[in-house]
Every structure is written in C-alpha cells, then in structure tokens.
Design a protein around this motif. Structure first.
Motif, PDB file in Angstrom:
ATOM      1  N   LEU A 301       0.818  -1.206   0.000  1.00  0.00           N
ATOM      2  CA  LEU A 301       0.000   0.000   0.000  1.00  0.00           C
ATOM      3  C   LEU A 301       0.855   1.262   0.000  1.00  0.00           C
ATOM      4  O   LEU A 301       1.946   1.288   0.584  1.00  0.00           O
ATOM      5  CB  LEU A 301      -0.906   0.032   1.235  1.00  0.00           C
ATOM      6  N   ALA A 302       0.329   2.308  -0.605  1.00  0.00           N
ATOM      7  CA  ALA A 302       0.933   3.628  -0.473  1.00  0.00           C
ATOM      8  C   ALA A 302       0.685   4.123   0.951  1.00  0.00           C
ATOM      9  O   ALA A 302      -0.333   3.780   1.566  1.00  0.00           O
ATOM     10  CB  ALA A 302       0.329   4.588  -1.489  1.00  0.00           C
ATOM     11  N   PRO A 303       1.579   4.937   1.514  1.00  0.00           N
ATOM     12  CA  PRO A 303       1.397   5.416   2.898  1.00  0.00           C
ATOM     13  C   PRO A 303       0.029   6.048   3.165  1.00  0.00           C
ATOM     14  O   PRO A 303      -0.588   5.747   4.199  1.00  0.00           O
ATOM     15  CB  PRO A 303       2.546   6.418   3.076  1.00  0.00           C
ATOM     16  N   PRO A 304      -0.507   6.923   2.287  1.00  0.00           N
ATOM     17  CA  PRO A 304      -1.846   7.475   2.570  1.00  0.00           C
ATOM     18  C   PRO A 304      -2.928   6.392   2.632  1.00  0.00           C
ATOM     19  O   PRO A 304      -3.863   6.486   3.431  1.00  0.00           O
ATOM     20  CB  PRO A 304      -2.082   8.437   1.403  1.00  0.00           C
ATOM     21  N   THR A 305      -2.803   5.351   1.787  1.00  0.00           N
ATOM     22  CA  THR A 305      -3.784   4.264   1.821  1.00  0.00           C
ATOM     23  C   THR A 305      -3.708   3.511   3.135  1.00  0.00           C
ATOM     24  O   THR A 305      -4.734   3.104   3.702  1.00  0.00           O
ATOM     25  CB  THR A 305      -3.556   3.293   0.647  1.00  0.00           C
ATOM     26  N   VAL A 307      -2.909   4.778   5.971  1.00  0.00           N
ATOM     27  CA  VAL A 307      -3.576   5.638   6.958  1.00  0.00           C
ATOM     28  C   VAL A 307      -5.087   5.453   6.877  1.00  0.00           C
ATOM     29  O   VAL A 307      -5.781   5.351   7.901  1.00  0.00           O
ATOM     30  CB  VAL A 307      -3.192   7.114   6.743  1.00  0.00           C
ATOM     31  N   VAL A 308      -5.626   5.397   5.669  1.00  0.00           N
ATOM     32  CA  VAL A 308      -7.069   5.207   5.500  1.00  0.00           C
ATOM     33  C   VAL A 308      -7.503   3.864   6.074  1.00  0.00           C
ATOM     34  O   VAL A 308      -8.511   3.766   6.782  1.00  0.00           O
ATOM     35  CB  VAL A 308      -7.454   5.309   4.009  1.00  0.00           C
ATOM     36  N   VAL A 309      -6.728   2.803   5.801  1.00  0.00           N
ATOM     37  CA  VAL A 309      -7.072   1.474   6.304  1.00  0.00           C
ATOM     38  C   VAL A 309      -7.050   1.453   7.827  1.00  0.00           C
ATOM     39  O   VAL A 309      -7.999   0.989   8.472  1.00  0.00           O
ATOM     40  CB  VAL A 309      -6.106   0.418   5.742  1.00  0.00           C
ATOM     41  N   GLU A 310      -5.977   1.952   8.419  1.00  0.00           N
ATOM     42  CA  GLU A 310      -5.864   1.942   9.878  1.00  0.00           C
ATOM     43  C   GLU A 310      -6.972   2.763  10.515  1.00  0.00           C
ATOM     44  O   GLU A 310      -7.578   2.350  11.512  1.00  0.00           O
ATOM     45  CB  GLU A 310      -4.499   2.495  10.295  1.00  0.00           C
ATOM     46  N   THR A 311      -7.253   3.910   9.956  1.00  0.00           N
ATOM     47  CA  THR A 311      -8.300   4.776  10.508  1.00  0.00           C
ATOM     48  C   THR A 311      -9.664   4.104  10.409  1.00  0.00           C
ATOM     49  O   THR A 311     -10.469   4.153  11.354  1.00  0.00           O
ATOM     50  CB  THR A 311      -8.313   6.124   9.781  1.00  0.00           C
ATOM     51  N   THR A 312      -9.934   3.469   9.291  1.00  0.00           N
ATOM     52  CA  THR A 312     -11.205   2.764   9.122  1.00  0.00           C
ATOM     53  C   THR A 312     -11.347   1.656  10.156  1.00  0.00           C
ATOM     54  O   THR A 312     -12.392   1.517  10.815  1.00  0.00           O
ATOM     55  CB  THR A 312     -11.298   2.171   7.705  1.00  0.00           C
ATOM     56  N   GLN A 313     -10.320   0.842  10.325  1.00  0.00           N
ATOM     57  CA  GLN A 313     -10.387  -0.303  11.223  1.00  0.00           C
ATOM     58  C   GLN A 313     -10.492   0.099  12.692  1.00  0.00           C
ATOM     59  O   GLN A 313     -10.983  -0.689  13.503  1.00  0.00           O
ATOM     60  CB  GLN A 313      -9.165  -1.192  11.037  1.00  0.00           C
ATOM     61  N   THR A 314     -10.046   1.300  13.042  1.00  0.00           N
ATOM     62  CA  THR A 314     -10.066   1.721  14.448  1.00  0.00           C
ATOM     63  C   THR A 314     -11.102   2.809  14.707  1.00  0.00           C
ATOM     64  O   THR A 314     -11.016   3.526  15.703  1.00  0.00           O
ATOM     65  CB  THR A 314      -8.672   2.213  14.882  1.00  0.00           C
ATOM     66  N   SER A 315     -12.083   2.920  13.805  1.00  0.00           N
ATOM     67  CA  SER A 315     -13.202   3.847  13.985  1.00  0.00           C
ATOM     68  C   SER A 315     -14.498   3.052  14.046  1.00  0.00           C
ATOM     69  O   SER A 315     -14.677   2.079  13.311  1.00  0.00           O
ATOM     70  CB  SER A 315     -13.275   4.851  12.822  1.00  0.00           C
ATOM     71  N   SER A 316     -15.398   3.474  14.907  1.00  0.00           N
ATOM     72  CA  SER A 316     -16.646   2.721  15.095  1.00  0.00           C
ATOM     73  C   SER A 316     -17.730   3.094  14.096  1.00  0.00           C
ATOM     74  O   SER A 316     -18.665   2.321  13.882  1.00  0.00           O
ATOM     75  CB  SER A 316     -17.174   2.937  16.514  1.00  0.00           C
ATOM     76  N   THR A 317     -17.633   4.281  13.493  1.00  0.00           N
ATOM     77  CA  THR A 317     -18.646   4.713  12.531  1.00  0.00           C
ATOM     78  C   THR A 317     -17.969   5.359  11.322  1.00  0.00           C
ATOM     79  O   THR A 317     -16.814   5.787  11.383  1.00  0.00           O
ATOM     80  CB  THR A 317     -19.626   5.730  13.137  1.00  0.00           C
ATOM     81  N   ARG A 323     -13.907  11.912   9.503  1.00  0.00           N
ATOM     82  CA  ARG A 323     -13.316  13.086  10.151  1.00  0.00           C
ATOM     83  C   ARG A 323     -11.841  12.844  10.491  1.00  0.00           C
ATOM     84  O   ARG A 323     -11.010  13.751  10.352  1.00  0.00           O
ATOM     85  CB  ARG A 323     -14.116  13.452  11.399  1.00  0.00           C
ATOM     86  N   ARG A 324     -11.511  11.634  10.926  1.00  0.00           N
ATOM     87  CA  ARG A 324     -10.114  11.334  11.238  1.00  0.00           C
ATOM     88  C   ARG A 324      -9.261  11.320   9.975  1.00  0.00           C
ATOM     89  O   ARG A 324      -8.121  11.810   9.966  1.00  0.00           O
ATOM     90  CB  ARG A 324     -10.017   9.987  11.962  1.00  0.00           C
ATOM     91  N   ILE A 325      -9.788  10.745   8.893  1.00  0.00           N
ATOM     92  CA  ILE A 325      -9.047  10.733   7.630  1.00  0.00           C
ATOM     93  C   ILE A 325      -8.853  12.150   7.120  1.00  0.00           C
ATOM     94  O   ILE A 325      -7.764  12.509   6.622  1.00  0.00           O
ATOM     95  CB  ILE A 325      -9.797   9.875   6.588  1.00  0.00           C
ATOM     96  N   ALA A 326      -9.879  12.968   7.253  1.00  0.00           N
ATOM     97  CA  ALA A 326      -9.772  14.363   6.802  1.00  0.00           C
ATOM     98  C   ALA A 326      -8.648  15.077   7.538  1.00  0.00           C
ATOM     99  O   ALA A 326      -7.842  15.796   6.927  1.00  0.00           O
ATOM    100  CB  ALA A 326     -11.113  15.073   7.015  1.00  0.00           C
ATOM    101  N   ARG A 327      -8.577  14.883   8.861  1.00  0.00           N
ATOM    102  CA  ARG A 327      -7.512  15.529   9.637  1.00  0.00           C
ATOM    103  C   ARG A 327      -6.143  14.940   9.297  1.00  0.00           C
ATOM    104  O   ARG A 327      -5.159  15.664   9.151  1.00  0.00           O
ATOM    105  CB  ARG A 327      -7.779  15.365  11.138  1.00  0.00           C
ATOM    106  N   GLY A 328      -6.086  13.604   9.178  1.00  0.00           N
ATOM    107  CA  GLY A 328      -4.793  12.965   8.967  1.00  0.00           C
ATOM    108  C   GLY A 328      -4.188  13.215   7.601  1.00  0.00           C
ATOM    109  O   GLY A 328      -2.960  13.306   7.467  1.00  0.00           O
ATOM    110  N   GLY A 336     -12.768  12.294   2.864  1.00  0.00           N
ATOM    111  CA  GLY A 336     -12.415  11.263   3.840  1.00  0.00           C
ATOM    112  C   GLY A 336     -13.435  10.137   3.848  1.00  0.00           C
ATOM    113  O   GLY A 336     -13.073   8.960   3.916  1.00  0.00           O
ATOM    114  N   GLU A 337     -14.719  10.494   3.739  1.00  0.00           N
ATOM    115  CA  GLU A 337     -15.765   9.470   3.689  1.00  0.00           C
ATOM    116  C   GLU A 337     -15.637   8.640   2.419  1.00  0.00           C
ATOM    117  O   GLU A 337     -15.781   7.409   2.464  1.00  0.00           O
ATOM    118  CB  GLU A 337     -17.134  10.141   3.745  1.00  0.00           C
ATOM    119  N   ARG A 338     -15.349   9.286   1.297  1.00  0.00           N
ATOM    120  CA  ARG A 338     -15.187   8.556   0.039  1.00  0.00           C
ATOM    121  C   ARG A 338     -14.006   7.588   0.114  1.00  0.00           C
ATOM    122  O   ARG A 338     -14.109   6.428  -0.315  1.00  0.00           O
ATOM    123  CB  ARG A 338     -14.982   9.545  -1.118  1.00  0.00           C
ATOM    124  N   LEU A 339     -12.891   8.027   0.680  1.00  0.00           N
ATOM    125  CA  LEU A 339     -11.718   7.161   0.805  1.00  0.00           C
ATOM    126  C   LEU A 339     -12.013   5.964   1.711  1.00  0.00           C
ATOM    127  O   LEU A 339     -11.566   4.850   1.440  1.00  0.00           O
ATOM    128  CB  LEU A 339     -10.534   7.967   1.353  1.00  0.00           C
TER     129      LEU A 339
END
Length: 365
Positions: A301-305, A307-317, A323-328, A336-339
């Motif tokens: 994976l590319a580094p930004p991808t 980040v998206v994977v980790e953020t998705t897996q550790t977010s409940s909704t 919002r976390r992806i947008a900030r990161g 961020g929602e689309r990613l």
C-alpha cells in the motif's frame, strides 16, 4: 499496487503429522485433520471428534454419533462397527508431558509457561492449565500489544494452542464438537476441559449448548478475560497476528504489525478495535503491506492508503473515520468518507468494534 499470496500450508499439527517422507493414505490424512479439530475445539471438516480413552467403550456412543463424526480410538481397543469414522492412536494426551501418536507421528502436550523455556522438538500442543499460566498468557499478550514482541512459542509453526476458541470466545454458547470419553464413563470437553455428563446421558447433556469456556474447566477461560476486562475486544486479534507471523515465517523484529507496538497514524481519535478477522497492516522493509490471513492476499500500500485502512479499522462509525481521515490527510470530510468507502470495498476492511479508551491504550506505540 502489487498483490501477492501468502504461502498457504496445512495447520501446524496436521502438517507435522502428515510429514515424514512417505505418501499418506486416506485414513492417515483423516486422522491428522481430526486430531487438529479436536485440539482446537473448532469443527471444520468433521461435525464432532471424540477421543475415547483406554478402557472406555466406543459402543456406548452408538446412539449419539453420526457418519460425519470421528472417533479417536486406542490402537489396542476392540473393533468398531458403528456409524462414525475411526482413527487409531497410541499414547495419551491428558496430562502435561503426555504424547499421542498416529502411527509413527506424534504430538506432545506442554504447559504454556514451560513452553517458553523448553526446546520444541516436534509438534506440540500448548495448554493454559492454571492461574500462573493464565497470568503469563495475559502478560505476554499485553506486552505484544505495547511493544510488538510476541512470545516465541506462539510463533513456532510446530506449536498449537489448545482449545483456542474457548480463550477467544469463552462466553459464546455452542454445542461442543470436541469431546473426551473417559474410562469411568464421564464425558468432558476439549483437551483438559470440564465434564459435562456421563456417556449414558450424553444425549441429554448435548441437547443444550454450553459455554465455550467449559473447555477450560468452567471459569478458567473467563478468568483470562477477567485479568484484562478489555481482552474480549482484542485477544482474537492477538492470536490472529501470531498466525500471520507463522504464515509469513516472521520472527520478532522482522516486521511491525499495526495494533502491536506500531500504527501508521497516532491521532488519539481511535474509538474501536479492528475486527478479529480483518486484514493486518505490516510495516516491512518493502513498505506497508495489507495481509489477509483468510483470503491469503498481500498488497503493498501507499502510505496514505495505509492511513485510511488503519483509521477505518479503528473507527466505530463512518463519520468518525471520515473526520479522522480528513484531519490525517488534510482533505475534506466528504473526501475522507469517500476514501473510507473505497477502502472497505476494494481492500476488504471494515469499521471496527467500539470499545472504551482503555482498550486502545494497550496498543499505543
């Protein structure tokens, strides 16, 4: 994006029992697979596996067993003409130090604590047997969460953790599939589990499901979770990480696994644990890899991808993740929602299971 396959091998006990330089017959292969299912406490190819001890009578099970069951019978016991398939064994697998053989190939039963200090020379079943073992198991798991250093015994491909399902999910209610018939007529669950009745009333005993924790003599498996109340959210993930390291032939220090001493993002916003069966992120010399132990797929994976994977897996909704992806990544919330949606669809990752902050603290770098 490069996609590779994880090397798929038979499970350790099955593979070791099926090795030896000679082509195995159908019964020998069946025996290795049945023994693995009995040890793990998880049905796969067979509906139920029953180990019949010496001086116990397999005929007593006639009213219960079916053609898709397997009986592990002492080699010297009388012939059997019932419905179930049969596999003959020698030795025993009840007390620490016991060895059970299918023909010339065998497995040894070892205590979890001792396994860290003894030389593993062949297929070994590791069992958590007492309070000391439970404390050691939890301490090892918590250490891996903090530092990424896993117990060496659980990384050895020759080692299998007995009654693993009972450790992961002690409160799950199921009809036991791994049984032992003792010489006294008592029937127990798993390698060293609690008795659930006698053979003459076994049909009644199995009419209602039992807690998986019964495989650890009542409250023992639950006691592992009591030592760390957050364990139910991540203990299965921890054991899955050891599986991944075995599959890839990794040793401590060869790579870092997200959630175990490392994360590609540390924003303090995680409110969930990754699902047990979700793919793992690994930080390797080649870059960040997404590895799935279910599909056996690996992707660089590319580094930004990552980040998206980790953020998705550790977010409940989805909203929390967006919002976390947008900030990161410095993008809009809509982006961020689309990613997040794209990662879920293309990479097979999921939103996590909501937990308290205390649980996520264990995996902080």
């Amino acid at each position: 994006m490069r996609i590779h396959r994880i090397t798929a091998e038979s499970p350790a006990i099955e593979r070791a029992l099926m090795s030896g330089g000679t082509e195995l017959t159908g019964p020998e292969t069946q025996g290795a697979r049945a023994l693995r299912e009995w040890i793990l406490g998880e049905p796969d190819e067979y509906a139920r596996v029953v180990l019949v001890e010496r001086e116990a009578t397999a005929d007593d099970l006639d009213a219960l067993v079916r053609p898709d069951d397997v009986l592990l019978l002492p080699a010297e016991s009388a012939s059997y003409s019932g419905q179930a398939r049969t596999v003959r064994y020698t030795g025993a697998l009840r007390e620490i130090g016991d060895e059970l053989f299918l023909g010339p190939r065998g497995v040894e039963l070892q205590d979890y604590v001792a396994a860290a200090f003894v030389q593993i020379v062949g297929p070994t079943v590791v069992c958590v047997v007492d309070d000391v073992g439970r404390r050691a198991f939890v301490d090892d798991a918590q250490l891996a969460r903090r530092t990424g250093v896993f117990p060496s015994a659980l990384l050895d491909p020759r080692v299998v953790l007995a009654d693993r399902a009972a450790i992961e999910r002690p409160d799950e209610v199921v009809v036991p599939s791994s049984l032992r018939l003792g010489a006294d007529g008592r029937v127990s669950v798993g390698v060293r589990g609690a008795a659930i009745g006698r053979v003459d009333d076994l049909r009644t005993s199995l009419a209602e499901p039992w807690r998986r924790g019964t495989a650890y003599r009542g409250a023992d498996a639950q006691a592992i979770h009591a030592l760390d109340p957050t364990a139910p959210a991540w203990i299965g993930r921890y054991l899955g990480a050891t599986d991944l390291m075995k599959m890839l032939g990794l040793v401590n220090g060869a790579a870092r696994i997200s959630g175990f001493g490392w994360s590609p993002i540390d924003d303090g916003g995680a409110d969930a644990e990754p699902r047990t069966a979700d793919p793992f992120l690994l930080d390797t010399a080649d870059g960040v890899v997404l590895a799935d132990i279910t599909t056996l797929r690996r992707q660089l994976l590319a580094p930004p991808t990552a980040v998206v994977v980790e953020t998705t897996q550790t977010s409940s909704t989805l909203d929390v993740a967006a919002r976390r992806i947008a900030r990161g990544l410095g993008v809009s919330i809509a982006a961020g929602e689309r990613l997040c949606r794209e990662a879920r669809e293309a990479l097979g990752v999921h939103l996590g299971t909501r937990v308290g902050a205390a649980s996520r603290m264990g995996s902080a770098a």
